[in-house]
Motif scaffolding. Structure first.
Motif, PDB file in Angstrom:
ATOM      1  N   PHE A  94      10.086  -6.765   4.515  1.00 49.26           N
ATOM      2  CA  PHE A  94      10.783  -7.802   3.741  1.00 49.26           C
ATOM      3  C   PHE A  94       9.736  -8.850   3.391  1.00 49.26           C
ATOM      4  N   ASP A  95       9.497  -9.005   2.098  1.00 48.02           N
ATOM      5  CA  ASP A  95       8.460  -9.846   1.513  1.00 48.02           C
ATOM      6  C   ASP A  95       7.256  -8.967   1.223  1.00 48.02           C
ATOM      7  N   ASP A  96       6.842  -9.015  -0.015  1.00 46.64           N
ATOM      8  CA  ASP A  96       5.710  -8.204  -0.461  1.00 46.64           C
ATOM      9  C   ASP A  96       4.441  -9.036  -0.430  1.00 46.64           C
ATOM     10  N   PHE A  97       3.321  -8.401  -0.215  1.00 47.23           N
ATOM     11  CA  PHE A  97       2.022  -9.071  -0.326  1.00 47.23           C
ATOM     12  C   PHE A  97       0.975  -8.030  -0.684  1.00 47.23           C
ATOM     13  N   GLU A  98      -0.152  -8.509  -1.211  1.00 45.30           N
ATOM     14  CA  GLU A  98      -1.153  -7.665  -1.860  1.00 45.30           C
ATOM     15  C   GLU A  98      -1.628  -6.498  -0.998  1.00 45.30           C
ATOM     16  N   LEU A  99      -1.857  -6.736   0.286  1.00 46.22           N
ATOM     17  CA  LEU A  99      -2.407  -5.710   1.169  1.00 46.22           C
ATOM     18  C   LEU A  99      -1.573  -4.434   1.169  1.00 46.22           C
ATOM     19  N   LEU A 100      -0.266  -4.562   1.053  1.00 44.30           N
ATOM     20  CA  LEU A 100       0.626  -3.410   1.183  1.00 44.30           C
ATOM     21  C   LEU A 100       0.391  -2.354   0.107  1.00 44.30           C
ATOM     22  N   LYS A 101      -0.201  -2.771  -1.021  1.00 48.48           N
ATOM     23  CA  LYS A 101      -0.465  -1.830  -2.108  1.00 48.48           C
ATOM     24  C   LYS A 101      -1.749  -1.041  -1.899  1.00 48.48           C
ATOM     25  N   PHE A 102      -2.543  -1.449  -0.903  1.00 42.66           N
ATOM     26  CA  PHE A 102      -3.849  -0.812  -0.715  1.00 42.66           C
ATOM     27  C   PHE A 102      -3.959  -0.003   0.568  1.00 42.66           C
ATOM     28  N   LEU A 103      -2.900  -0.009   1.369  1.00 45.75           N
ATOM     29  CA  LEU A 103      -2.894   0.808   2.580  1.00 45.75           C
ATOM     30  C   LEU A 103      -2.574   2.252   2.220  1.00 45.75           C
ATOM     31  N   SER A 104      -2.812   3.142   3.146  1.00 41.85           N
ATOM     32  CA  SER A 104      -2.472   4.547   2.944  1.00 41.85           C
ATOM     33  C   SER A 104      -1.620   5.026   4.120  1.00 41.85           C
ATOM     34  N   PRO A 105      -0.331   5.333   3.882  1.00 39.91           N
ATOM     35  CA  PRO A 105       0.349   5.261   2.582  1.00 39.91           C
ATOM     36  C   PRO A 105       0.622   3.818   2.165  1.00 39.91           C
ATOM     37  N   THR A 106       0.827   3.621   0.871  1.00 34.26           N
ATOM     38  CA  THR A 106       1.205   2.295   0.390  1.00 34.26           C
ATOM     39  C   THR A 106       2.590   1.956   0.954  1.00 34.26           C
ATOM     40  N   ILE A 107       2.813   0.655   1.200  1.00 38.74           N
ATOM     41  CA  ILE A 107       4.025   0.232   1.906  1.00 38.74           C
ATOM     42  C   ILE A 107       5.078  -0.328   0.948  1.00 38.74           C
ATOM     43  N   THR A 108       6.273   0.224   1.036  1.00 37.72           N
ATOM     44  CA  THR A 108       7.410  -0.282   0.261  1.00 37.72           C
ATOM     45  C   THR A 108       7.783  -1.679   0.755  1.00 37.72           C
ATOM     46  N   ALA A 109       8.148  -2.562  -0.180  1.00 47.07           N
ATOM     47  CA  ALA A 109       8.446  -3.948   0.212  1.00 47.07           C
ATOM     48  C   ALA A 109       9.548  -4.544  -0.649  1.00 47.07           C
ATOM     49  N   ILE A 110      10.286  -5.464  -0.044  1.00 47.72           N
ATOM     50  CA  ILE A 110      11.291  -6.254  -0.758  1.00 47.72           C
ATOM     51  C   ILE A 110      10.590  -7.507  -1.273  1.00 47.72           C
ATOM     52  N   GLU A 111      10.490  -7.609  -2.578  1.00 51.57           N
ATOM     53  CA  GLU A 111       9.779  -8.740  -3.195  1.00 51.57           C
ATOM     54  C   GLU A 111      10.747  -9.880  -3.483  1.00 51.57           C
ATOM     55  N   GLN A 112      10.509 -11.015  -2.869  1.00 52.23           N
ATOM     56  CA  GLN A 112      11.378 -12.165  -3.119  1.00 52.23           C
ATOM     57  C   GLN A 112      11.151 -12.701  -4.542  1.00 52.23           C
ATOM     58  N   PRO A 113      12.220 -13.175  -5.191  1.00 52.69           N
ATOM     59  CA  PRO A 113      12.147 -13.606  -6.595  1.00 52.69           C
ATOM     60  C   PRO A 113      11.536 -15.002  -6.748  1.00 52.69           C
ATOM     61  N   ILE A 114      10.240 -15.101  -6.556  1.00 55.70           N
ATOM     62  CA  ILE A 114       9.546 -16.400  -6.568  1.00 55.70           C
ATOM     63  C   ILE A 114       9.840 -17.191  -7.840  1.00 55.70           C
ATOM     64  N   ASP A 115       9.612 -16.560  -8.992  1.00 57.96           N
ATOM     65  CA  ASP A 115       9.803 -17.275 -10.264  1.00 57.96           C
ATOM     66  C   ASP A 115      11.265 -17.679 -10.456  1.00 57.96           C
ATOM     67  N   GLY A 116      12.177 -16.781 -10.107  1.00 56.87           N
ATOM     68  CA  GLY A 116      13.600 -17.090 -10.253  1.00 56.87           C
ATOM     69  C   GLY A 116      14.028 -18.246  -9.366  1.00 56.87           C
ATOM     70  N   ILE A 117      13.519 -18.266  -8.140  1.00 56.34           N
ATOM     71  CA  ILE A 117      13.844 -19.353  -7.211  1.00 56.34           C
ATOM     72  C   ILE A 117      13.297 -20.676  -7.738  1.00 56.34           C
TER      73      ILE A 117
END
Length: 344
Positions: free
Chosen positions: A276-299
């Motif tokens: 819960f909460d996405d951050f840059e590192l999760l896209k570069f791990l193996s396997p890449t990690i699924t994440a719930i991205e909070q709506p920063i701009d919407g908030i």
């Protein structure tokens, strides 16, 4: 030439009165029927001398400081820092400056910061309520200065709230794991009564119950990364049958990922994962990690929309309080796909 230029100096140089200069600087020249020639003369002098109006003094005259106080637990945390950046840009487009402060749940520091903001005559507040400052916030709400809360919702404190839809976002993520063949899904959170964390737990529990599966939850007592990682390790060892895990916060995800650097890495590496909460590192791990991205701009956009509306209405007590929940986005990556599709 003096180091500090005053309105009096500008009036003397332009051959006008202090009042006339003040009207021009504060954008009231037209309504006061000041001639175009005088306006241009004053504006040129102001530009040539590099005069900057004293915001505090202007606030005393107009009753508006064009500043907003922003209070959070720790502004260095990724979620808060991203909200702060977005809010700052949006507020600036409306002519407001943000004064940022981290209060760390310290009641004494909160009182100090709120007093400073009061003395600076901030026009409004944006606050993420932390445990221990509830009474100070209630005292703040007695006044008529507009306040918008975000991230954390406290039912006992009435006000405008802008929050992530934590319940449905987590429920959706849990169902995604179930749909991909994971049946024994664990949920790792903290032993906190903060509403956003409780809603995430409820969302997970609802999805698991609806699927006829058994819940398996760790509510750890959080003190630091090392201890958190240790508690996560023991939980995963004890519940070796788990085939997937959802972490309720980004810092818990980071603490859990520490296991990948140890001899116990198989406790996590062979499981489906969602953060819960996405951050840059999760896209570069193996396997890449699924994440719930909070709506920063919407908030951020909703916070500023509500606050600006409140600032523009003379009698704030007539405005209805709202709790606005904004849906999060599930960024699906390899870690939550069925083993045949993406999990190694």
């Amino acid at each position: 030439m003096k180091d500090k230029i005053s309105i009096k100096d500008i009036a003397k140089i332009t051959g006008t009165s202090i009042t006339t200069v003040s009207f021009v600087i504060n954008g009231k020249a037209k309504e006061k029927s000041i001639s175009e020639e005088v306006i241009k003369r004053i504006q040129k002098t102001v530009a040539d001398l590099g005069y900057k109006p004293n915001a505090f003094a202007r606030g005393l005259r107009t009753g508006k400081s064009k500043t907003i106080g922003f209070l959070v637990d720790d502004i260095s945390k990724p979620f808060f820092s991203r909200i702060a950046t977005a809010v700052d840009q949006l507020a600036s487009s409306h002519g407001y400056k943000i004064i940022f402060s981290s209060i760390g749940g310290d009641a004494y520091r909160t009182k100090e910061i709120l007093q400073i903001f009061h003395e600076r005559q901030v026009d409004g507040y944006i606050i993420a309520i932390t445990a221990g400052i509830e009474e100070d916030i209630k005292s703040l709400l007695i006044g008529k200065t507009p306040v918008v809360f975000f991230d954390r919702y406290l039912p006992e404190i009435e006000g405008d709230y802008v929050i992530t839809d934590n319940y449905h976002s987590t429920s959706k993520a849990t169902k995604h794991l179930l749909e991909n063949g994971f049946k024994n899904i664990g949920f790792i959170t903290t032993n906190s009564e903060e509403m956003q964390l409780l809603d995430r737990l409820k969302g997970y529990t609802h999805a698991i119950d609806e699927a006829g599966q058994k819940t398996c939850t760790l509510r750890l007592n959080y003190s630091n990364t090392e201890d958190s990682t240790s508690q996560i390790k023991e939980f995963l060892k004890k519940n070796f049958f788990l085939d997937a895990v959802i972490f309720a916060t980004n810092y818990l995800t980071m603490d859990g990922l520490q296991l990948l650097r140890t001899s116990d890495k198989t406790l996590l590496s062979n499981k489906g994962l969602i953060s819960f909460d996405d951050f840059e590192l999760l896209k570069f791990l193996s396997p890449t990690i699924t994440a719930i991205e909070q709506p920063i701009d919407g908030i951020a956009e909703t916070i500023i929309k509500i606050l600006i509306k409140k600032l523009r209405v003379a009698e704030k007590t007539d405005l209805k309080n709202n709790v606005i929940e904004i849906p999060a986005k599930l960024n699906i990556r390899e870690s939550s796909l069925s083993r045949s599709k993406g999990l190694k």
